[in-house]
Design an enzyme around this catalytic site. Structure first.
Site, PDB file in Angstrom:
ATOM      1  N   THR A  47      -2.187  -3.840   1.262  1.00  0.00           N
ATOM      2  CA  THR A  47      -3.449  -4.144   1.949  1.00  0.00           C
ATOM      3  C   THR A  47      -4.566  -4.168   0.965  1.00  0.00           C
ATOM      4  OG1 THR A  47      -2.899  -3.552   4.030  1.00  0.00           O
ATOM      5  CG2 THR A  47      -5.367  -4.068   3.846  1.00  0.00           C
ATOM      6  N   TYR A 135       8.877   3.156   2.906  1.00  0.00           N
ATOM      7  CA  TYR A 135       8.196   1.857   3.624  1.00  0.00           C
ATOM      8  C   TYR A 135       8.997   0.562   3.509  1.00  0.00           C
ATOM      9  CZ  TYR A 135       4.414  -1.557   4.282  1.00  0.00           C
ATOM     10  OH  TYR A 135       3.620  -2.797   4.813  1.00  0.00           O
ATOM     11  N   ARG A 140       7.992  -8.869   3.938  1.00  0.00           N
ATOM     12  CA  ARG A 140       7.536  -8.895   2.369  1.00  0.00           C
ATOM     13  C   ARG A 140       8.750  -8.658   1.390  1.00  0.00           C
ATOM     14  NH1 ARG A 140       2.019  -9.234   1.862  1.00  0.00           N
ATOM     15  NH2 ARG A 140       0.869  -8.934   3.575  1.00  0.00           N
ATOM     16  N   LYS A 164       7.355   4.636   7.000  1.00  0.00           N
ATOM     17  CA  LYS A 164       6.610   3.515   7.485  1.00  0.00           C
ATOM     18  C   LYS A 164       7.222   2.344   8.017  1.00  0.00           C
ATOM     19  CE  LYS A 164       2.596   0.378   6.691  1.00  0.00           C
ATOM     20  NZ  LYS A 164       1.726  -0.102   5.582  1.00  0.00           N
ATOM     21  N   ILE A 206       0.434   3.702  10.030  1.00  0.00           N
ATOM     22  CA  ILE A 206      -0.428   3.210   8.810  1.00  0.00           C
ATOM     23  C   ILE A 206      -0.866   2.067   9.237  1.00  0.00           C
ATOM     24  CG2 ILE A 206      -0.516   2.966   6.461  1.00  0.00           C
ATOM     25  CD1 ILE A 206       1.571   5.180   6.520  1.00  0.00           C
TER      26      ILE A 206
END
Length: 292
Positions: A47, A135, A140, A164, A206
């Site tokens: 982000t 993560y 992605r 995450k 998150i």
């Protein structure tokens, strides 16, 4: 790792209209989310548009956030990539003294096997002086880190403390929660299914929407952790439309439009990202005004 239970937010990197890093706006955002009640901050995640930041700019972002935070909240630093040797080099050379953990994304583009993912994170865990939050974000990375791989890493390395989980698959998340070792945290990386994950035994989130509306979203997570289901879902449904909207035309274009509406920063993003269109900007602005 009680400090990572609740709401963490993946901070944006605000840019001025000339696309330079807006240090003052970043300080405002840190204060805004902290005063809004979030439990920890995540620095230089996806982000933050970290893929388009130079090394010098990354240092500016880190320095700004560390100083603005002033030890108020735990800090997590994004250190990941698809070149294992480069990730290890960063872990060995970067000053991590201000941070409480690293967040490391599963290797993207290369599309490694599950064994390749395991060996990558084995190397990361052995090199990291800090606890590691895995993560998983298949949308992605183009590969899904399966629960068996996550559990294997969690059992084999004491400093692999959490994941995450952003596959957007509540069944996969439940398998992680069911089979994880004691103390390992399953953290939502998907704002829309955060509350169901928390109620299933997850540790929190998150979040992206949580930095736009920190008061409401962090309270929703706390209510979920307290098993106050009806109160938590009331907040979930209050925010649900905004969650869809901020991701409708890509992240962080949507959340930056919210920050513009709040008067915290410009809505500037760097190519290859572009701003949301006028229709979505108007809808986000109207929603933001309705929450205030």
């Amino acid at each position: 790792m009680q400090k990572f239970i609740g709401t963490g937010v993946a901070l944006v990197t605000p840019f001025k209209k000339d696309c330079s890093v807006d240090v003052d706006a970043l300080k405002r955002i840190v204060d805004y989310v902290t005063e809004g009640g979030v439990e920890y901050l995540v620095v230089l995640g996806t982000t933050a548009e970290s893929a388009t930041l130079s090394n010098e700019e990354k240092e500016i972002v880190i320095k700004t956030i560390v100083e603005a935070n002033n030890k108020r909240l735990p800090l997590v630093l994004g250190v990941g990539g698809n070149n294992t040797a480069k990730v290890i080099e960063e872990l060995k050379t970067r000053d991590l003294s201000a941070f409480d953990a690293i967040l490391s994304v599963s290797p993207y583009y290369n599309k490694p096997t599950q064994e390749g993912i395991y060996q990558h994170f084995k190397a990361v865990a052995e090199a990291s002086p800090l606890p590691v939050i895995l993560y998983n974000v298949p949308g992605r990375t183009a590969s899904n880190m399966l629960p068996a791989t996550v559990i294997r890493l969690a059992n084999d390395f004491e400093n692999v403390i959490a994941i995450k989980e952003a596959a957007g698959d509540i069944v996969q998340a439940m398998k992680l929660i069911q089979n994880k070792p004691k103390g390992f945290l399953v953290i939502s990386g998907d704002d829309m299914i955060t509350l169901p994950m928390v109620l299933a035994g997850g540790a929190g989130v998150i979040s992206v929407i949580g930095e736009g509306f920190p008061k409401e979203f962090s309270e929703m997570v706390r209510l979920g952790l307290q098993r106050k289901v009806d109160e938590a879902y009331a907040l979930h449904y209050k925010l649900a439309d905004s969650i869809d909207m901020i991701f409708e035309q890509g992240n962080p274009g949507g959340i930056k439009e919210v920050f513009k509406s709040l008067g915290l920063s410009e809505n500037t993003v760097r190519l290859p990202l572009v701003n949301v269109n006028e229709d979505l900007a108007n809808r986000l602005n109207n929603f933001t005004k309705s929450i205030q």
